[in-house]
Design an enzyme around this catalytic site. Structure first.
Site, mmCIF file in Angstrom:
data_model
loop_
_atom_site.group_PDB
_atom_site.id
_atom_site.type_symbol
_atom_site.label_atom_id
_atom_site.label_comp_id
_atom_site.label_asym_id
_atom_site.label_seq_id
_atom_site.Cartn_x
_atom_site.Cartn_y
_atom_site.Cartn_z
ATOM 1 N N THR A 144 9.239 17.962 41.062
ATOM 2 C CA THR A 144 10.173 16.878 40.741
ATOM 3 C C THR A 144 10.593 16.219 42.046
ATOM 4 O O THR A 144 10.812 16.899 43.040
ATOM 5 C CB THR A 144 11.415 17.490 40.049
ATOM 6 O OG1 THR A 144 11.008 18.021 38.799
ATOM 7 C CG2 THR A 144 12.518 16.467 39.848
ATOM 8 N N ARG A 172 9.113 17.850 25.085
ATOM 9 C CA ARG A 172 10.077 18.622 25.873
ATOM 10 C C ARG A 172 10.742 17.704 26.915
ATOM 11 O O ARG A 172 10.085 16.925 27.594
ATOM 12 C CB ARG A 172 9.351 19.774 26.551
ATOM 13 C CG ARG A 172 10.237 20.654 27.439
ATOM 14 C CD ARG A 172 10.165 20.236 28.867
ATOM 15 N NE ARG A 172 10.886 21.147 29.752
ATOM 16 C CZ ARG A 172 11.184 20.861 31.019
ATOM 17 N NH1 ARG A 172 10.815 19.709 31.548
ATOM 18 N NH2 ARG A 172 11.841 21.721 31.773
ATOM 19 N N GLY A 174 13.457 17.912 30.254
ATOM 20 C CA GLY A 174 14.101 18.847 31.174
ATOM 21 C C GLY A 174 15.472 18.384 31.614
ATOM 22 O O GLY A 174 16.129 17.555 30.963
ATOM 23 N N GLY A 196 13.318 22.012 39.995
ATOM 24 C CA GLY A 196 13.163 23.389 39.533
ATOM 25 C C GLY A 196 12.979 23.456 38.033
ATOM 26 O O GLY A 196 12.704 22.447 37.383
HETATM 27 N N1 GLY Z 1 13.311 19.892 36.853
HETATM 28 C C1 GLY Z 1 12.338 19.207 36.128
HETATM 29 C C2 GLY Z 1 12.117 19.686 34.776
HETATM 30 O O1 GLY Z 1 12.411 20.837 34.469
HETATM 31 O O2 GLY Z 1 11.637 18.942 33.964
#
Ligand code: GLY
Length: 277
Positions: A144, A172, A174, A196
Protein backbone atom coordinates in the site's frame (compact mmCIF):
# COMPACT_ATOMS: atom_id res chain seq x y z
CA UNK A 1 12.97 -2.88 -1.56
CA UNK A 2 14.30 -2.84 -5.13
CA UNK A 3 16.52 -0.03 -6.39
CA UNK A 4 13.71 0.98 -8.78
CA UNK A 5 11.35 1.32 -5.81
CA UNK A 6 13.95 3.33 -3.86
CA UNK A 7 14.42 5.72 -6.78
CA UNK A 8 10.68 6.05 -7.26
CA UNK A 9 10.17 6.80 -3.55
CA UNK A 10 12.91 9.45 -3.60
CA UNK A 11 11.41 11.06 -6.72
CA UNK A 12 7.94 11.04 -5.18
CA UNK A 13 9.26 12.63 -1.97
CA UNK A 14 11.04 15.32 -3.99
CA UNK A 15 7.91 16.04 -6.02
CA UNK A 16 5.73 16.29 -2.91
CA UNK A 17 8.22 18.48 -1.10
CA UNK A 18 8.58 20.67 -4.20
CA UNK A 19 4.86 21.50 -3.95
CA UNK A 20 5.23 22.42 -0.26
CA UNK A 21 8.34 24.52 -0.95
CA UNK A 22 6.40 26.58 -3.47
CA UNK A 23 3.70 27.26 -0.90
CA UNK A 24 1.34 24.53 -2.12
CA UNK A 25 -1.03 22.70 0.18
CA UNK A 26 -0.28 19.54 2.12
CA UNK A 27 -3.31 17.98 0.45
CA UNK A 28 -1.95 18.47 -3.07
CA UNK A 29 1.55 17.38 -1.97
CA UNK A 30 0.08 14.13 -0.61
CA UNK A 31 -1.99 13.56 -3.76
CA UNK A 32 0.99 14.19 -6.04
CA UNK A 33 3.34 11.96 -4.05
CA UNK A 34 0.87 9.08 -4.01
CA UNK A 35 0.00 9.67 -7.67
CA UNK A 36 3.61 9.06 -8.70
CA UNK A 37 3.70 5.82 -6.73
CA UNK A 38 0.39 4.69 -8.28
CA UNK A 39 1.73 5.47 -11.74
CA UNK A 40 5.01 3.60 -11.24
CA UNK A 41 3.50 0.11 -11.23
CA UNK A 42 6.18 -0.76 -8.64
CA UNK A 43 3.88 -0.86 -5.63
CA UNK A 44 0.55 -2.42 -4.77
CA UNK A 45 -1.51 0.57 -5.92
CA UNK A 46 -2.71 2.07 -9.18
CA UNK A 47 -1.03 0.35 -12.13
CA UNK A 48 0.65 -2.17 -9.81
CA UNK A 49 -2.49 -3.04 -7.86
CA UNK A 50 -3.00 -6.58 -6.70
CA UNK A 51 -5.85 -8.64 -8.18
CA UNK A 52 -8.76 -10.10 -6.28
CA UNK A 53 -9.43 -13.83 -6.59
CA UNK A 54 -11.60 -13.33 -9.68
CA UNK A 55 -8.61 -11.72 -11.43
CA UNK A 56 -9.92 -8.15 -11.23
CA UNK A 57 -8.02 -5.16 -9.78
CA UNK A 58 -10.26 -3.28 -7.36
CA UNK A 59 -8.58 -0.41 -5.61
CA UNK A 60 -9.14 1.66 -2.46
CA UNK A 61 -7.86 5.16 -1.63
CA UNK A 62 -8.48 7.95 0.86
CA UNK A 63 -7.26 11.47 1.56
CA UNK A 64 -7.90 13.84 4.49
CA UNK A 65 -6.88 17.34 5.54
CA UNK A 66 -6.53 18.62 9.07
CA UNK A 67 -8.07 22.11 9.06
CA UNK A 68 -11.74 21.34 8.49
CA UNK A 69 -11.35 17.56 8.79
CA UNK A 70 -12.49 17.16 5.21
CA UNK A 71 -12.01 13.68 3.76
CA UNK A 72 -12.74 11.73 0.61
CA UNK A 73 -12.37 8.08 -0.33
CA UNK A 74 -13.13 5.47 -2.96
CA UNK A 75 -13.40 1.73 -2.46
CA UNK A 76 -13.41 -1.17 -4.91
CA UNK A 77 -12.85 1.20 -7.83
CA UNK A 78 -11.81 -0.38 -11.16
CA UNK A 79 -9.95 0.86 -14.22
CA UNK A 80 -8.77 4.21 -12.82
CA UNK A 81 -5.10 5.16 -12.95
CA UNK A 82 -5.20 7.41 -9.89
CA UNK A 83 -7.67 6.37 -7.18
CA UNK A 84 -6.10 9.01 -4.89
CA UNK A 85 -7.32 11.75 -7.24
CA UNK A 86 -10.79 10.21 -7.28
CA UNK A 87 -10.68 10.33 -3.45
CA UNK A 88 -9.72 14.03 -3.49
CA UNK A 89 -12.56 14.77 -5.90
CA UNK A 90 -15.04 12.97 -3.63
CA UNK A 91 -13.82 15.26 -0.85
CA UNK A 92 -13.93 18.46 -2.89
CA UNK A 93 -16.85 17.94 -5.27
CA UNK A 94 -19.41 16.09 -3.14
CA UNK A 95 -20.97 16.23 0.30
CA UNK A 96 -19.95 12.60 0.84
CA UNK A 97 -16.85 10.88 2.17
CA UNK A 98 -16.85 7.48 0.45
CA UNK A 99 -18.00 6.21 -2.94
CA UNK A 100 -17.80 2.53 -3.84
CA UNK A 101 -17.54 0.15 -6.77
CA UNK A 102 -19.00 1.00 -10.18
CA UNK A 103 -20.49 4.21 -8.79
CA UNK A 104 -17.04 5.39 -7.76
CA UNK A 105 -15.84 4.49 -11.27
CA UNK A 106 -18.67 6.41 -12.88
CA UNK A 107 -17.84 9.42 -10.69
CA UNK A 108 -14.17 9.26 -11.76
CA UNK A 109 -15.19 9.03 -15.42
CA UNK A 110 -17.39 12.09 -15.02
CA UNK A 111 -14.27 14.03 -14.00
CA UNK A 112 -12.38 12.48 -16.93
CA UNK A 113 -9.73 10.87 -14.74
CA UNK A 114 -7.13 8.83 -16.61
CA UNK A 115 -8.17 5.26 -17.12
CA UNK A 116 -5.92 2.29 -16.53
CA UNK A 117 -6.50 -0.80 -18.62
CA UNK A 118 -5.79 -3.85 -16.55
CA UNK A 119 -3.72 -6.57 -18.19
CA UNK A 120 -4.96 -10.12 -17.67
CA UNK A 121 -8.50 -11.38 -17.99
CA UNK A 122 -10.98 -11.97 -15.18
CA UNK A 123 -10.90 -15.58 -13.97
CA UNK A 124 -14.02 -17.68 -14.39
CA UNK A 125 -14.09 -19.65 -11.15
CA UNK A 126 -16.99 -21.01 -9.19
CA UNK A 127 -17.57 -19.29 -5.87
CA UNK A 128 -16.66 -22.51 -4.07
CA UNK A 129 -13.24 -22.44 -5.72
CA UNK A 130 -12.77 -18.76 -4.95
CA UNK A 131 -13.63 -19.37 -1.28
CA UNK A 132 -11.28 -22.35 -1.19
CA UNK A 133 -8.40 -20.29 -2.54
CA UNK A 134 -9.01 -17.59 0.04
CA UNK A 135 -8.99 -20.12 2.90
CA UNK A 136 -5.80 -21.81 1.69
CA UNK A 137 -3.81 -18.60 1.54
CA UNK A 138 -1.80 -17.40 4.51
CA UNK A 139 0.24 -14.79 2.67
CA UNK A 140 -0.36 -11.08 2.93
CA UNK A 141 0.71 -8.83 0.17
CA UNK A 142 1.65 -5.38 1.35
CA UNK A 143 2.84 -2.41 -0.65
CA UNK A 144 0.00 0.00 0.00
CA UNK A 145 1.31 3.50 -0.73
CA UNK A 146 0.76 6.50 1.48
CA UNK A 147 1.99 9.96 2.40
CA UNK A 148 1.66 12.58 5.12
CA UNK A 149 2.60 16.25 4.77
CA UNK A 150 2.62 19.56 6.63
CA UNK A 151 2.35 22.82 4.69
CA UNK A 152 3.34 26.42 5.44
CA UNK A 153 -0.12 27.27 6.72
CA UNK A 154 0.26 24.59 9.40
CA UNK A 155 -2.21 22.19 7.79
CA UNK A 156 -1.49 18.49 7.86
CA UNK A 157 -2.81 15.97 5.33
CA UNK A 158 -2.68 12.21 4.94
CA UNK A 159 -3.53 9.83 2.13
CA UNK A 160 -3.19 6.22 1.06
CA UNK A 161 -3.90 4.08 -2.00
CA UNK A 162 -3.89 0.31 -2.35
CA UNK A 163 -4.73 -2.76 -4.36
CA UNK A 164 -5.46 -4.64 -1.11
CA UNK A 165 -3.92 -7.85 0.15
CA UNK A 166 -3.13 -11.20 -1.41
CA UNK A 167 -5.91 -13.74 -2.02
CA UNK A 168 -8.87 -11.51 -1.22
CA UNK A 169 -12.44 -12.32 -2.04
CA UNK A 170 -13.98 -10.16 -4.77
CA UNK A 171 -15.44 -7.11 -3.09
CA UNK A 172 -13.13 -7.19 -0.08
CA UNK A 173 -12.35 -3.67 1.19
CA UNK A 174 -9.45 -2.99 3.55
CA UNK A 175 -8.55 -0.21 5.97
CA UNK A 176 -7.29 2.27 3.39
CA UNK A 177 -10.58 3.99 2.41
CA UNK A 178 -11.98 3.92 5.94
CA UNK A 179 -11.31 7.25 7.61
CA UNK A 180 -9.77 6.70 11.04
CA UNK A 181 -8.54 3.23 10.09
CA UNK A 182 -6.07 3.66 7.21
CA UNK A 183 -5.87 7.46 7.17
CA UNK A 184 -6.51 10.35 9.55
CA UNK A 185 -5.50 14.02 9.67
CA UNK A 186 -6.30 16.70 12.23
CA UNK A 187 -4.32 19.89 12.83
CA UNK A 188 -4.99 19.44 16.54
CA UNK A 189 -3.22 16.07 16.65
CA UNK A 190 -1.43 15.04 13.44
CA UNK A 191 -1.55 13.05 10.22
CA UNK A 192 -1.30 9.27 9.93
CA UNK A 193 -1.19 6.92 6.94
CA UNK A 194 -1.22 3.15 7.44
CA UNK A 195 0.03 0.16 5.50
CA UNK A 196 -0.33 -3.51 6.35
CA UNK A 197 -3.05 -6.08 6.83
CA UNK A 198 -6.23 -4.05 6.76
CA UNK A 199 -8.51 -6.33 8.75
CA UNK A 200 -6.50 -5.78 11.94
CA UNK A 201 -6.08 -2.06 11.30
CA UNK A 202 -9.86 -1.72 10.90
CA UNK A 203 -10.64 -3.62 14.09
CA UNK A 204 -8.45 -1.31 16.17
CA UNK A 205 -9.12 1.92 14.20
CA UNK A 206 -5.41 2.47 14.22
CA UNK A 207 -4.92 5.82 12.43
CA UNK A 208 -7.34 7.61 14.75
CA UNK A 209 -5.94 5.76 17.73
CA UNK A 210 -2.48 7.11 16.92
CA UNK A 211 -3.89 10.64 16.45
CA UNK A 212 -5.66 10.41 19.82
CA UNK A 213 -2.34 9.56 21.43
CA UNK A 214 -0.70 12.53 19.68
CA UNK A 215 -3.49 14.76 21.03
CA UNK A 216 -2.66 13.51 24.54
CA UNK A 217 0.90 14.80 24.08
CA UNK A 218 2.70 11.61 23.01
CA UNK A 219 5.45 11.97 20.42
CA UNK A 220 4.82 10.45 16.97
CA UNK A 221 7.26 7.63 17.75
CA UNK A 222 5.65 6.77 21.10
CA UNK A 223 2.09 7.10 19.76
CA UNK A 224 2.88 4.74 16.90
CA UNK A 225 4.76 2.26 19.07
CA UNK A 226 1.88 2.04 21.56
CA UNK A 227 -0.79 1.57 18.88
CA UNK A 228 1.24 -0.99 16.91
CA UNK A 229 2.08 -2.91 20.10
CA UNK A 230 -1.61 -3.08 20.89
CA UNK A 231 -2.30 -4.32 17.35
CA UNK A 232 0.18 -7.15 17.82
CA UNK A 233 -0.68 -8.08 21.40
CA UNK A 234 -4.47 -7.96 21.08
CA UNK A 235 -5.03 -9.47 17.64
CA UNK A 236 -1.62 -10.38 16.21
CA UNK A 237 -2.02 -7.73 13.53
CA UNK A 238 0.66 -6.52 11.16
CA UNK A 239 1.07 -2.92 10.01
CA UNK A 240 3.27 0.10 9.48
CA UNK A 241 2.54 3.77 10.01
CA UNK A 242 3.67 7.18 8.76
CA UNK A 243 3.04 9.79 11.48
CA UNK A 244 3.51 13.57 11.35
CA UNK A 245 2.62 16.04 14.07
CA UNK A 246 1.56 19.63 13.36
CA UNK A 247 4.86 20.90 14.82
CA UNK A 248 6.80 18.90 12.21
CA UNK A 249 7.94 15.91 14.27
CA UNK A 250 7.47 12.65 12.46
CA UNK A 251 8.04 8.92 12.77
CA UNK A 252 7.91 5.85 10.57
CA UNK A 253 7.20 2.67 12.55
CA UNK A 254 6.27 -0.87 11.55
CA UNK A 255 5.72 -4.28 13.02
CA UNK A 256 6.01 -5.86 9.59
CA UNK A 257 9.44 -7.30 8.69
CA UNK A 258 10.03 -4.45 6.20
CA UNK A 259 8.53 -1.14 5.23
CA UNK A 260 9.83 0.78 2.22
CA UNK A 261 9.44 4.44 3.13
CA UNK A 262 11.24 7.74 3.40
CA UNK A 263 11.11 11.39 4.27
CA UNK A 264 12.46 14.70 3.11
CA UNK A 265 12.48 18.12 4.69
CA UNK A 266 14.23 19.87 1.84
CA UNK A 267 17.91 19.68 2.74
CA UNK A 268 20.33 17.16 1.24
CA UNK A 269 18.70 14.22 -0.49
CA UNK A 270 15.46 12.41 0.42
CA UNK A 271 16.07 9.55 2.85
CA UNK A 272 14.64 6.20 1.74
CA UNK A 273 15.00 2.92 3.61
CA UNK A 274 13.46 -0.53 3.68
CA UNK A 275 13.28 -0.82 7.47
CA UNK A 276 12.67 1.57 10.37
CA UNK A 277 13.64 -0.22 13.59
N1 GLY B 1 -3.74 -1.95 4.04
C1 GLY B 1 -4.28 -2.29 2.80
C2 GLY B 1 -5.33 -3.29 2.83
O1 GLY B 1 -5.40 -4.08 3.77
O2 GLY B 1 -6.12 -3.35 1.93
Amino acid sequence: MTSAQATCLADALAAGYGILAQGGSALIAVERTIGLLEQSGLFNAGRGANRQLDGVQRMDAAIMEGTQLKAGAVASIEGIAHPITAARLVMEETDHVLLVGPFAGRFAQHFKLDRHRSTGAPRRLSYDRILGKQKRSTRERHGTVGAVALDRSGTVAAGASTGGIDSMLPGRVGDTPLIGCGVYADNQSGAVSMTGAGEGIIRLVIAKSICDRLAMGKSPAVAARQALRMLVSRIRGSAGALILSPDGRFAIRHVTPHMAAGWWSGTGQPTVRGEFP
